[in-house]
Design a protein around this motif. Structure first.
Motif, PDB file in Angstrom:
ATOM      1  N   VAL A   1      42.006  42.882  46.885  1.00 39.91           N
ATOM      2  CA  VAL A   1      42.009  42.875  48.350  1.00 39.91           C
ATOM      3  C   VAL A   1      42.981  43.919  48.889  1.00 39.91           C
ATOM      4  O   VAL A   1      42.677  44.646  49.847  1.00 39.91           O
ATOM      5  CB  VAL A   1      42.351  41.461  48.861  1.00 39.91           C
TER       6      VAL A   1
ATOM      7  N   THR B   1      42.960  39.265  41.964  1.00 36.08           N
ATOM      8  CA  THR B   1      42.176  39.281  43.202  1.00 36.08           C
ATOM      9  C   THR B   1      43.030  39.720  44.380  1.00 36.08           C
ATOM     10  O   THR B   1      42.534  40.373  45.312  1.00 36.08           O
ATOM     11  CB  THR B   1      41.539  37.903  43.451  1.00 36.08           C
TER      12      THR B   1
ATOM     13  N   ASN C   1      32.823  37.374  41.837  1.00 31.39           N
ATOM     14  CA  ASN C   1      34.194  37.525  41.361  1.00 31.39           C
ATOM     15  C   ASN C   1      34.430  36.602  40.171  1.00 31.39           C
ATOM     16  O   ASN C   1      34.134  35.403  40.236  1.00 31.39           O
ATOM     17  CB  ASN C   1      35.159  37.178  42.512  1.00 31.39           C
TER      18      ASN C   1
ATOM     19  N   THR D   1      33.108  32.790  51.264  1.00 34.95           N
ATOM     20  CA  THR D   1      33.025  32.698  49.805  1.00 34.95           C
ATOM     21  C   THR D   1      32.669  31.285  49.375  1.00 34.95           C
ATOM     22  O   THR D   1      33.175  30.318  49.930  1.00 34.95           O
ATOM     23  CB  THR D   1      34.375  33.089  49.173  1.00 34.95           C
TER      24      THR D   1
ATOM     25  N   LEU E   1      40.194  35.611  48.982  1.00 35.96           N
ATOM     26  CA  LEU E   1      39.034  36.215  49.625  1.00 35.96           C
ATOM     27  C   LEU E   1      38.812  35.639  51.014  1.00 35.96           C
ATOM     28  O   LEU E   1      38.497  36.370  51.962  1.00 35.96           O
ATOM     29  CB  LEU E   1      37.791  36.017  48.756  1.00 35.96           C
TER      30      LEU E   1
END
Length: 395
Positions: A160, A156, A80, A352, A344
């Motif tokens: 998700v 982000t 990412n 992560t 995340l």
């Protein structure tokens, strides 16, 4: 085809040229001008044969997700990175063109070179090497280039929300290729004091909101040592900082309003509710001593801290990949700033790590640069990690 054979296809010149191309695209945020960079990355991914999804995360501001499909599609490794960069600021403070991608003494200069277009380029070049090697991975390698990390993390978040998931992920922020498994949280707090306007020649006819705010600022400064006692083994201590002050309309008018913005950093496992509760307690205490003090606060943004365990597979695999490329075990450490890792880990439940080329000290400064050597090593690490995590098919 082995990881070593794929890594051998990584060319420094390709990586430098791609990073320079990205730096030259002014994807500054605010206001949020990532579209051109997103379209460039999407085209690059398509040319590699990746399955590409480009969709608007915010109006006119698209995320790009490219997936190198594996034989079984399981597991999934996500890398990412964010397309947006902070504004360049005062150009007079730069010795180079902020968007020129100038090369000098083994460094590539420009806004975003370090934070974090260099890392996006490294991930793309790593994927290119895997494709050109002819290796067929068993799992999927997903590259997510998102918008708006520098302001709210909406890119982000939309990733998700759209349903994208992975078994493990790397957020490629600048860590000098060290492995971070935790980061601090951030609360942005506004505090306002109110007074009564009057002519500056007769200040006692009014109520000076700036004077009242000075008591608040002093109390927040006095609160810092208490916060510093709260420590986390990887990211250090909590903190509070008054970052901006706005008050008054003219030098000869008693100000009736004063506003400050406060940066409050949280450590992993610290309840976010602490922030509002503690500031309320400070203001209540001040009001009890000064009945004329009228103050209120508002939490404008809350970005929670994040942390994963050292025994997670992604941690072990990433450590192994770094050691394979650099010859040094990076160990584990923590990131002082706030990243998209929080979304995340906390929302998508994806283990992560934070790992990328560059140095956090070079983020958001004039003459921002990244070491070319680190870009190359990052590309090799990402490629090696893909082979370790996604296990190339033998058939």
């Amino acid at each position: 085809m082995s990881a070593t054979e794929a890594i051998a296809k990584i060319k420094e010149s390709d990586l430098v040229n791609l990073t320079r191309d990205l730096v030259r695209l002014r994807s500054i945020n605010p206001p949020g001008e990532e579209r051109e960079a997103a379209e460039f990355v999407a085209k690059w991914m398509r040319n590699l044969g990746l399955a590409v999804d480009m969709y608007e995360a915010l109006p006119g501001r698209p995320n790009v997700v490219g997936t190198l499909k594996g034989k079984s599609g399981n597991p999934v490794l996500m890398v990412n990175g964010h397309l947006d960069v902070v504004p360049e600021g005062d150009r007079a403070s730069w010795s180079v063109d902020p968007f020129g991608g100038e090369l000098k003494s083994g460094r590539l200069y420009g806004r975003g070179a370090n934070d974090m277009k260099g890392a996006i380029a490294s991930a793309l070049i790593a994927t290119k090497a895997i494709v050109e090697s002819g290796a067929e991975l068993d799992g999927d390698l997903m590259l997510a280039a998102v918008v708006d990390e520098e302001v709210s993390g909406a890119g982000t978040q939309r990733l998700v929300d759209k349903g994208y998931r992975a078994d493990m992920a790397v957020v490629a922020e600048p860590t000098e290729l060290k492995l971070h498994i935790a980061h601090k949280g951030l609360a942005r707090v506004e505090i306002v004091t109110k007074g009564k306007a009057a002519h500056g020649s007769n200040p006692r006819a009014g109520l000076n909101a700036i004077y009242k705010m000075s008591k608040v600022v002093s109390a927040l400064e006095a609160f810092l040592p208490e916060l510093e006692k709260r420590k986390h083994p990887l990211v250090g201590n909590c903190s509070i900082n008054v970052g901006t002050v706005q008050g008054g309309t003219k030098f000869n008018v008693v100000p009736d309003l004063c506003r400050i913005e406060v940066d409050r950093r949280l450590i992993p496992r610290e309840p976010p509710d602490n922030v509002g509760r503690e500031i309320s307690e400070i203001l209540t205490r001040l009001k009890s001593k000064d009945p004329e003090l009228e103050a209120e606060h508002n939490i404008m943004r809350m970005m929670e801290p994040a942390e994963i365990g050292a025994e997670e597979p992604i941690v072990k695999l990433a450590r192994k990949a770094v050691q394979k490329v650099t010859g040094v075990d990076p160990g584990i450490s923590g990131f002082m700033a706030t990243t998209d890792m929080r979304v995340l880990v906390n929302q998508a439940k994806i283990p992560t790590v934070i790992m990328g080329p560059g140095n956090l000290a070079q983020a958001h400064v004039a003459d921002e640069f990244v070491e070319i050597r680190q870009l190359v090593d990052a590309a090799k690490i990402y490629a090696h990690l893909a082979f370790l995590a996604l296990k190339p098919s033998k058939s």
